[in-house]
Design a protein around this motif. Structure first.
Motif, PDB file in Angstrom:
ATOM      1  N   ILE A  80     -42.226  49.440 -14.523  1.00  0.00           N
ATOM      2  CA  ILE A  80     -42.037  50.337 -13.506  1.00  0.00           C
ATOM      3  C   ILE A  80     -40.792  51.173 -13.430  1.00  0.00           C
ATOM      4  O   ILE A  80     -39.475  50.367 -13.067  1.00  0.00           O
ATOM      5  N   ASN A  81     -40.638  52.411 -13.450  1.00  0.00           N
ATOM      6  CA  ASN A  81     -39.372  53.270 -13.767  1.00  0.00           C
ATOM      7  C   ASN A  81     -39.222  53.547 -12.094  1.00  0.00           C
ATOM      8  O   ASN A  81     -39.861  54.225 -11.626  1.00  0.00           O
ATOM      9  N   GLY A  82     -38.021  52.898 -11.516  1.00  0.00           N
ATOM     10  CA  GLY A  82     -37.690  53.222 -10.264  1.00  0.00           C
ATOM     11  C   GLY A  82     -36.240  52.720  -9.722  1.00  0.00           C
ATOM     12  O   GLY A  82     -35.432  52.564 -10.887  1.00  0.00           O
ATOM     13  N   SER A  83     -36.113  52.294  -8.589  1.00  0.00           N
ATOM     14  CA  SER A  83     -34.774  51.878  -8.340  1.00  0.00           C
ATOM     15  C   SER A  83     -34.821  50.487  -7.815  1.00  0.00           C
ATOM     16  O   SER A  83     -33.945  49.861  -7.333  1.00  0.00           O
ATOM     17  N   GLY A  84     -35.862  49.836  -7.877  1.00  0.00           N
ATOM     18  CA  GLY A  84     -36.082  48.367  -7.442  1.00  0.00           C
ATOM     19  C   GLY A  84     -37.421  47.878  -7.394  1.00  0.00           C
ATOM     20  O   GLY A  84     -38.147  48.688  -7.545  1.00  0.00           O
ATOM     21  N   GLY A  93     -33.499  52.275 -12.903  1.00  0.00           N
ATOM     22  CA  GLY A  93     -33.745  51.570 -14.191  1.00  0.00           C
ATOM     23  C   GLY A  93     -35.291  51.106 -14.135  1.00  0.00           C
ATOM     24  O   GLY A  93     -36.351  51.731 -13.574  1.00  0.00           O
ATOM     25  N   VAL A  94     -35.461  50.330 -15.287  1.00  0.00           N
ATOM     26  CA  VAL A  94     -36.940  49.894 -15.334  1.00  0.00           C
ATOM     27  C   VAL A  94     -36.997  48.411 -15.058  1.00  0.00           C
ATOM     28  O   VAL A  94     -36.205  47.626 -15.597  1.00  0.00           O
ATOM     29  N   TYR A  95     -37.955  48.117 -14.198  1.00  0.00           N
ATOM     30  CA  TYR A  95     -38.346  46.887 -13.798  1.00  0.00           C
ATOM     31  C   TYR A  95     -39.699  46.338 -14.331  1.00  0.00           C
ATOM     32  O   TYR A  95     -40.629  47.279 -14.188  1.00  0.00           O
ATOM     33  N   ALA A  96     -39.681  45.216 -14.572  1.00  0.00           N
ATOM     34  CA  ALA A  96     -40.947  44.444 -15.038  1.00  0.00           C
ATOM     35  C   ALA A  96     -41.499  43.669 -14.084  1.00  0.00           C
ATOM     36  O   ALA A  96     -40.999  42.909 -13.469  1.00  0.00           O
ATOM     37  N   LEU A  97     -42.942  44.063 -13.894  1.00  0.00           N
ATOM     38  CA  LEU A  97     -43.721  43.057 -12.740  1.00  0.00           C
ATOM     39  C   LEU A  97     -44.531  42.101 -13.947  1.00  0.00           C
ATOM     40  O   LEU A  97     -45.533  42.670 -14.512  1.00  0.00           O
ATOM     41  N   VAL A  98     -44.104  40.890 -13.890  1.00  0.00           N
ATOM     42  CA  VAL A  98     -44.971  40.147 -14.684  1.00  0.00           C
ATOM     43  C   VAL A  98     -46.206  39.512 -14.054  1.00  0.00           C
ATOM     44  O   VAL A  98     -46.042  38.784 -12.983  1.00  0.00           O
ATOM     45  N   THR A  99     -47.263  39.682 -14.749  1.00  0.00           N
ATOM     46  CA  THR A  99     -48.650  39.294 -13.925  1.00  0.00           C
ATOM     47  C   THR A  99     -49.318  38.337 -14.370  1.00  0.00           C
ATOM     48  O   THR A  99     -50.513  37.995 -14.195  1.00  0.00           O
ATOM     49  N   ALA A 106     -40.550  39.772 -10.634  1.00  0.00           N
ATOM     50  CA  ALA A 106     -39.974  40.894 -11.053  1.00  0.00           C
ATOM     51  C   ALA A 106     -38.538  40.801 -11.675  1.00  0.00           C
ATOM     52  O   ALA A 106     -37.976  39.768 -11.262  1.00  0.00           O
ATOM     53  N   VAL A 107     -38.403  41.450 -12.571  1.00  0.00           N
ATOM     54  CA  VAL A 107     -37.423  41.520 -13.631  1.00  0.00           C
ATOM     55  C   VAL A 107     -36.760  42.759 -13.921  1.00  0.00           C
ATOM     56  O   VAL A 107     -37.471  43.591 -14.308  1.00  0.00           O
ATOM     57  N   LYS A 108     -35.560  43.030 -13.819  1.00  0.00           N
ATOM     58  CA  LYS A 108     -35.202  44.271 -14.169  1.00  0.00           C
ATOM     59  C   LYS A 108     -34.814  44.257 -15.630  1.00  0.00           C
ATOM     60  O   LYS A 108     -34.243  43.233 -16.231  1.00  0.00           O
ATOM     61  N   VAL A 109     -35.480  45.128 -16.425  1.00  0.00           N
ATOM     62  CA  VAL A 109     -35.400  45.135 -17.816  1.00  0.00           C
ATOM     63  C   VAL A 109     -34.614  45.998 -18.815  1.00  0.00           C
ATOM     64  O   VAL A 109     -34.183  45.908 -19.746  1.00  0.00           O
ATOM     65  N   VAL A 110     -34.209  47.333 -18.102  1.00  0.00           N
ATOM     66  CA  VAL A 110     -33.329  48.190 -18.634  1.00  0.00           C
ATOM     67  C   VAL A 110     -32.408  48.841 -17.504  1.00  0.00           C
ATOM     68  O   VAL A 110     -32.978  49.234 -16.447  1.00  0.00           O
ATOM     69  N   ASN A 111     -31.438  48.827 -17.970  1.00  0.00           N
ATOM     70  CA  ASN A 111     -30.075  49.745 -17.224  1.00  0.00           C
ATOM     71  C   ASN A 111     -30.046  51.116 -17.562  1.00  0.00           C
ATOM     72  O   ASN A 111     -29.991  51.558 -18.690  1.00  0.00           O
ATOM     73  N   PHE A 112     -30.077  52.114 -16.584  1.00  0.00           N
ATOM     74  CA  PHE A 112     -29.675  53.377 -16.832  1.00  0.00           C
ATOM     75  C   PHE A 112     -28.070  53.555 -16.360  1.00  0.00           C
ATOM     76  O   PHE A 112     -27.717  52.614 -16.089  1.00  0.00           O
ATOM     77  N   PRO A 113     -27.722  54.761 -16.942  1.00  0.00           N
ATOM     78  CA  PRO A 113     -26.239  55.010 -16.663  1.00  0.00           C
ATOM     79  C   PRO A 113     -25.951  54.900 -15.078  1.00  0.00           C
ATOM     80  O   PRO A 113     -26.836  54.909 -14.425  1.00  0.00           O
ATOM     81  N   ALA A 114     -24.756  54.711 -14.871  1.00  0.00           N
ATOM     82  CA  ALA A 114     -24.458  54.542 -13.467  1.00  0.00           C
ATOM     83  C   ALA A 114     -24.590  55.702 -12.578  1.00  0.00           C
ATOM     84  O   ALA A 114     -24.967  55.808 -11.358  1.00  0.00           O
ATOM     85  N   GLN A 115     -24.695  57.100 -13.057  1.00  0.00           N
ATOM     86  CA  GLN A 115     -24.866  58.271 -12.426  1.00  0.00           C
ATOM     87  C   GLN A 115     -26.225  58.760 -12.981  1.00  0.00           C
ATOM     88  O   GLN A 115     -26.446  59.338 -14.287  1.00  0.00           O
ATOM     89  N   VAL A 116     -27.194  58.988 -12.182  1.00  0.00           N
ATOM     90  CA  VAL A 116     -28.418  59.306 -12.501  1.00  0.00           C
ATOM     91  C   VAL A 116     -29.135  59.944 -11.256  1.00  0.00           C
ATOM     92  O   VAL A 116     -29.221  59.631 -10.329  1.00  0.00           O
ATOM     93  N   GLY A 117     -29.849  61.293 -11.649  1.00  0.00           N
ATOM     94  CA  GLY A 117     -30.204  62.102 -10.708  1.00  0.00           C
ATOM     95  C   GLY A 117     -31.507  61.270 -10.035  1.00  0.00           C
ATOM     96  O   GLY A 117     -31.917  61.508  -8.933  1.00  0.00           O
ATOM     97  N   ALA A 118     -32.420  60.882 -10.914  1.00  0.00           N
ATOM     98  CA  ALA A 118     -33.670  60.420 -10.537  1.00  0.00           C
ATOM     99  C   ALA A 118     -34.504  59.377 -11.656  1.00  0.00           C
ATOM    100  O   ALA A 118     -33.812  59.500 -12.401  1.00  0.00           O
TER     101      ALA A 118
END
Length: 265
Positions: A80-84, A93-99, A106-118
């Motif tokens: 899931i591409n979002g903020s939490g 970033g990208v968060y994984a929901l393991v089903t 829930a696990v955060k799997v991808v970090n985006f740069p510090a400054q992101v528009g959306a």
């Protein structure tokens, strides 16, 4: 079944009269379950995702997911591409929901740069390579990078996110407003914003090739146009996948239609 809904995407707390919600226009599949989402007006674009098993027909599971914009699924996992997600609130970033088991984790799997528009776009190719993106701060132009399935699996198990900007970039060459898996690659609807909204110039495919080992980065091929726009009268409403094929929903003065594109043998 007929026209009967399987369930509602809205969490119970958001079904009251007067609550304004905005659908996230994705439907992801993890091999068993379906995932859809929505956001609401407010700081940080609060929202939720709904997980539904259409076979078991249990009630939907609702998970907090602010800024959920796009999502993609693999076996027993949604990205899931979002903020939490759930109790995690670690920024865009990208968060994984393991089903694979309940309660889902829930696990955060991808970090985006510090400054992101959306939040940005998400797709997983047939070979397991994922493409994740975000909108740049200020301009809101979309960018995307490719991540191997091995790195994503390691990020889930170790709970150490992949740094997206360290992975190969998909050289789109312009802004884009849609992305979908297309066989062993990804397709994007390229273009830019103008007086009449987003004008799509073409739909192009980028092949994605795994590295020789799981630790090596993937290779992103050069852009291959698969559908071009002759004028501004026809717009692209949606990109989606059907097996290894690409579905493109087009809209013009005659209405909407679906075009199915196959890769050449």
């Amino acid at each position: 079944m007929g026209d009967a809904a399987l369930d509602t995407v809205l969490a119970p707390a958001d079904r009251a009269v007067g609550v304004t919600t905005f659908p996230s226009y994705f439907l992801a599949y993890d091999g068993t379950r379906l995932l859809a989402g929505y956001t609401k007006a407010g700081q940080g674009a609060p929202g939720s995702v709904a997980v539904l098993d259409p076979v078991a027909r249990d009630g939907a599971t609702y998970v907090s997911a602010p800024s959920n914009y796009t999502a993609a699924g693999i076996t027993n996992t949604f990205f899931i591409n979002g903020s939490g997600l759930d109790t995690l609130a670690d920024g865009f970033g990208v968060y994984a929901l393991v089903t694979s088991a309940k309660p889902y984790s829930a696990v955060k799997v991808v970090n985006f740069p510090a400054q992101v528009g959306a939040s940005g776009f998400s797709a997983v190719a047939d070979n397991g390579i994922a493409v994740f993106g975000y909108a740049l701060s200020g301009t809101y132009v979309n960018v995307a990078h490719a991540v191997s399935s091995a790195k994503l699996a390691e990020a889930v198990s170790s709970r150490t996110p992949v740094v997206l900007t360290s992975e190969p970039e998909v050289a789109v060459g312009s802004d884009f407003n849609a992305a979908a898996a297309f066989g062993g690659g990804v397709a994007v609807a390229r273009g830019s914003y103008g007086a009449k909204g987003f004008g799509v110039t073409d739909v192009s495919r980028f092949s994605l090739t795994p590295g020789l080992t799981g630790s090596q980065p993937v290779s992103v091929g050069t852009r291959e146009p698969v559908l071009t726009s002759a004028d501004a009268c026809t717009t692209v409403d949606l990109l989606s996948s059907l097996g290894s094929d690409l579905l493109v929903v087009l809209k013009d003065s005659n209405g909407r239609r679906i075009v199915r594109i196959r890769q050449a043998p």
